[in-house]
Design a protein around this motif. Structure first.
Motif, PDB file in Angstrom:
ATOM      1  N   SER A   1       0.816  -1.222   0.000  1.00  0.00           N
ATOM      2  CA  SER A   1       0.000   0.000   0.000  1.00  0.00           C
ATOM      3  C   SER A   1       0.845   1.266   0.000  1.00  0.00           C
ATOM      4  O   SER A   1       0.321   2.364  -0.205  1.00  0.00           O
ATOM      5  CB  SER A   1      -0.948   0.014   1.198  1.00  0.00           C
ATOM      6  OG  SER A   1      -0.242   0.068   2.417  1.00  0.00           O
ATOM      7  N   SER A   2       2.163   1.158   0.207  1.00  0.00           N
ATOM      8  CA  SER A   2       3.027   2.343   0.169  1.00  0.00           C
ATOM      9  C   SER A   2       3.033   2.991  -1.210  1.00  0.00           C
ATOM     10  O   SER A   2       3.422   4.156  -1.338  1.00  0.00           O
ATOM     11  CB  SER A   2       4.458   1.984   0.582  1.00  0.00           C
ATOM     12  OG  SER A   2       5.047   1.089  -0.346  1.00  0.00           O
ATOM     13  N   GLN A   3       2.592   2.261  -2.238  1.00  0.00           N
ATOM     14  CA  GLN A   3       2.551   2.859  -3.571  1.00  0.00           C
ATOM     15  C   GLN A   3       1.598   4.058  -3.617  1.00  0.00           C
ATOM     16  O   GLN A   3       1.752   4.947  -4.467  1.00  0.00           O
ATOM     17  CB  GLN A   3       2.145   1.833  -4.637  1.00  0.00           C
ATOM     18  CG  GLN A   3       0.683   1.422  -4.649  1.00  0.00           C
ATOM     19  CD  GLN A   3       0.383   0.428  -5.758  1.00  0.00           C
ATOM     20  OE1 GLN A   3       0.436  -0.773  -5.552  1.00  0.00           O
ATOM     21  NE2 GLN A   3       0.085   0.938  -6.942  1.00  0.00           N
ATOM     22  N   LEU A   4       0.649   4.109  -2.691  1.00  0.00           N
ATOM     23  CA  LEU A   4      -0.253   5.260  -2.618  1.00  0.00           C
ATOM     24  C   LEU A   4       0.514   6.542  -2.312  1.00  0.00           C
ATOM     25  O   LEU A   4       0.070   7.640  -2.688  1.00  0.00           O
ATOM     26  CB  LEU A   4      -1.326   5.031  -1.546  1.00  0.00           C
ATOM     27  CG  LEU A   4      -2.283   3.857  -1.774  1.00  0.00           C
ATOM     28  CD1 LEU A   4      -3.160   3.649  -0.545  1.00  0.00           C
ATOM     29  CD2 LEU A   4      -3.152   4.086  -3.019  1.00  0.00           C
ATOM     30  N   LEU A   5       1.655   6.406  -1.648  1.00  0.00           N
ATOM     31  CA  LEU A   5       2.462   7.575  -1.294  1.00  0.00           C
ATOM     32  C   LEU A   5       3.440   7.972  -2.394  1.00  0.00           C
ATOM     33  O   LEU A   5       3.865   9.129  -2.446  1.00  0.00           O
ATOM     34  CB  LEU A   5       3.266   7.289  -0.014  1.00  0.00           C
ATOM     35  CG  LEU A   5       2.476   6.955   1.245  1.00  0.00           C
ATOM     36  CD1 LEU A   5       3.440   6.581   2.366  1.00  0.00           C
ATOM     37  CD2 LEU A   5       1.586   8.118   1.652  1.00  0.00           C
ATOM     38  N   PHE A   6       3.790   7.019  -3.259  1.00  0.00           N
ATOM     39  CA  PHE A   6       4.881   7.270  -4.195  1.00  0.00           C
ATOM     40  C   PHE A   6       4.468   7.298  -5.661  1.00  0.00           C
ATOM     41  O   PHE A   6       5.229   7.783  -6.497  1.00  0.00           O
ATOM     42  CB  PHE A   6       5.995   6.242  -3.971  1.00  0.00           C
ATOM     43  CG  PHE A   6       6.625   6.360  -2.613  1.00  0.00           C
ATOM     44  CD1 PHE A   6       7.527   7.373  -2.353  1.00  0.00           C
ATOM     45  CD2 PHE A   6       6.296   5.485  -1.586  1.00  0.00           C
ATOM     46  CE1 PHE A   6       8.118   7.505  -1.093  1.00  0.00           C
ATOM     47  CE2 PHE A   6       6.866   5.611  -0.328  1.00  0.00           C
ATOM     48  CZ  PHE A   6       7.775   6.624  -0.080  1.00  0.00           C
ATOM     49  N   ASP A   7       3.283   6.788  -5.997  1.00  0.00           N
ATOM     50  CA  ASP A   7       2.795   6.935  -7.371  1.00  0.00           C
ATOM     51  C   ASP A   7       2.526   8.408  -7.657  1.00  0.00           C
ATOM     52  O   ASP A   7       1.920   9.113  -6.834  1.00  0.00           O
ATOM     53  CB  ASP A   7       1.514   6.127  -7.583  1.00  0.00           C
ATOM     54  CG  ASP A   7       1.790   4.651  -7.827  1.00  0.00           C
ATOM     55  OD1 ASP A   7       2.976   4.268  -7.852  1.00  0.00           O
ATOM     56  OD2 ASP A   7       0.817   3.892  -7.988  1.00  0.00           O
ATOM     57  N   SER A   8       2.966   8.877  -8.785  1.00  0.00           N
ATOM     58  CA  SER A   8       2.822  10.285  -9.157  1.00  0.00           C
ATOM     59  C   SER A   8       1.648  10.448 -10.116  1.00  0.00           C
ATOM     60  O   SER A   8       1.645   9.878 -11.212  1.00  0.00           O
ATOM     61  CB  SER A   8       4.115  10.776  -9.820  1.00  0.00           C
ATOM     62  OG  SER A   8       4.008  12.132 -10.188  1.00  0.00           O
ATOM     63  N   VAL A   9       0.639  11.206  -9.695  1.00  0.00           N
ATOM     64  CA  VAL A   9      -0.545  11.440 -10.535  1.00  0.00           C
ATOM     65  C   VAL A   9      -0.817  12.946 -10.575  1.00  0.00           C
ATOM     66  O   VAL A   9      -1.372  13.523  -9.639  1.00  0.00           O
ATOM     67  CB  VAL A   9      -1.793  10.696 -10.011  1.00  0.00           C
ATOM     68  CG1 VAL A   9      -2.935  10.835 -11.020  1.00  0.00           C
ATOM     69  CG2 VAL A   9      -1.487   9.228  -9.756  1.00  0.00           C
TER      70      VAL A   9
END
Length: 305
Positions: A265-273
């Motif tokens: 779930s850390s991808q919620l912090l690091f995905d750039s949108v």
């Protein structure tokens, strides 16, 4: 109008009911007693409560359906059990609503249904509009793609469907900002990783106002990025929050540490949108908070008073 709402006691739902006081609202909730308490600030005898859809045969008496229900996606690590909860809390309720809409001889004029900007995946510095191709991979995509697909089954010449691809909602009570504030207040806040990833944010008031706008705008249809016109990088957000709090932002939290703590779930912090609300602005919606700093100042001032 008669509005059926799911997720009415959630972060956005509690704010949204304040913008719909001129309408008759039916809130679907597991606990009507708790819901009445949560919504007492906005219940002017215009809100009814039901605890299940299985007792409802059709939605002929409903004008608008607003579907915001779902297990919080960032509340816990994404174990296989938690992933199932996240998915089915969204998919199953949406499917029930769609089935009821299809059974109706005089169906609701509109279904407004939740989704999230996570459906786009990591887009680096690319500006992301509603027609931007999706990443087609990762758990957020899976959740949102199926969620949207189910909601779109309700589309007909009698029912328009609006999909809300929501960014990070900022408000005085709860949401992402509540989790961010403590370290920043103690002067140990700062960027995540490189800080170059874009954060599509929106003030809670604007999120609720935008949904109410879609309720009343009879030509609104399709996908809407529910995010402010000026997304910022994580670094800019961290600096802005620290400046508003008059605190330093010297700490960098490494990506590996958040992955260790949060898992997938850390991808919620690091995905750039770098999401832009093109369809909302084309409809004529005007944001009260287009830029981050005034939004943060208003929210933090409201928290103190």
């Amino acid at each position: 109008m008669h509005i059926l709402m799911t997720g009415g006691t959630g972060f956005i739902g509690c704010e949204l009911v304040k913008h719909l006081t001129g309408h008759h609202i039916t809130v679907l909730t597991r606990s009507p007693k708790k819901a009445k308490s949560a919504l007492r600030h906005a219940d002017f005898s215009n809100i009814d409560y039901i605890n299940k859809l299985s007792n409802v045969s059709d939605l002929n008496h409903i004008d608008i359906v607003i579907n915001l229900a779902g297990e919080p996606i960032a509340a816990k690590r994404w174990s296989s059990t938690q992933k199932q909860k996240i998915c089915h809390s969204r998919w199953d309720t949406t499917q029930q609503l769609v089935d009821l809409i299809k059974k109706s001889s005089s169906p609701p004029k509109c279904l407004i249904s939740g989704s999230a900007v996570g459906i786009y995946g990591d887009k680096d510095k690319q500006q992301v509009y509603e027609n931007t191709p999706l990443a087609k991979g990762g758990f957020p995509f899976k959740v949102c793609q199926q969620w949207e697909s189910i909601a779109l089954q309700a589309q007909s010449d009698k029912t328009r469907v609006c999909l809300l691809r929501t960014g990070i909602v900022l408000g005085t009570e709860g949401g992402a900002l509540a989790a961010m504030l403590p370290p920043f207040k103690f002067g140990v806040g700062g960027k995540m990783g490189t800080g170059e990833q874009y954060m599509p944010w929106i003030h809670l008031q604007d999120a609720a106002r935008a949904i109410a706008y879609l309720v009343n705008h009879h030509k609104a249809n399709g996908i809407f990025n529910l995010s402010a016109p000026h997304p910022v990088t994580n670094l800019a957000f961290s600096d802005g929050l620290a400046k508003t709090l008059k605190r330093p932002a010297m700490i960098t939290t490494p990506k590996w540490l958040m992955k260790f703590i949060m898992g997938e779930s850390s991808q919620l912090l690091f995905d750039s949108v770098r999401a832009k609300p093109k369809h909302l602005t084309e409809l004529g919606f005007i944001f009260t908070f287009s830029h981050l700093e005034p939004a943060l100042k208003q929210i933090l001032h409201a928290r103190e008073n």
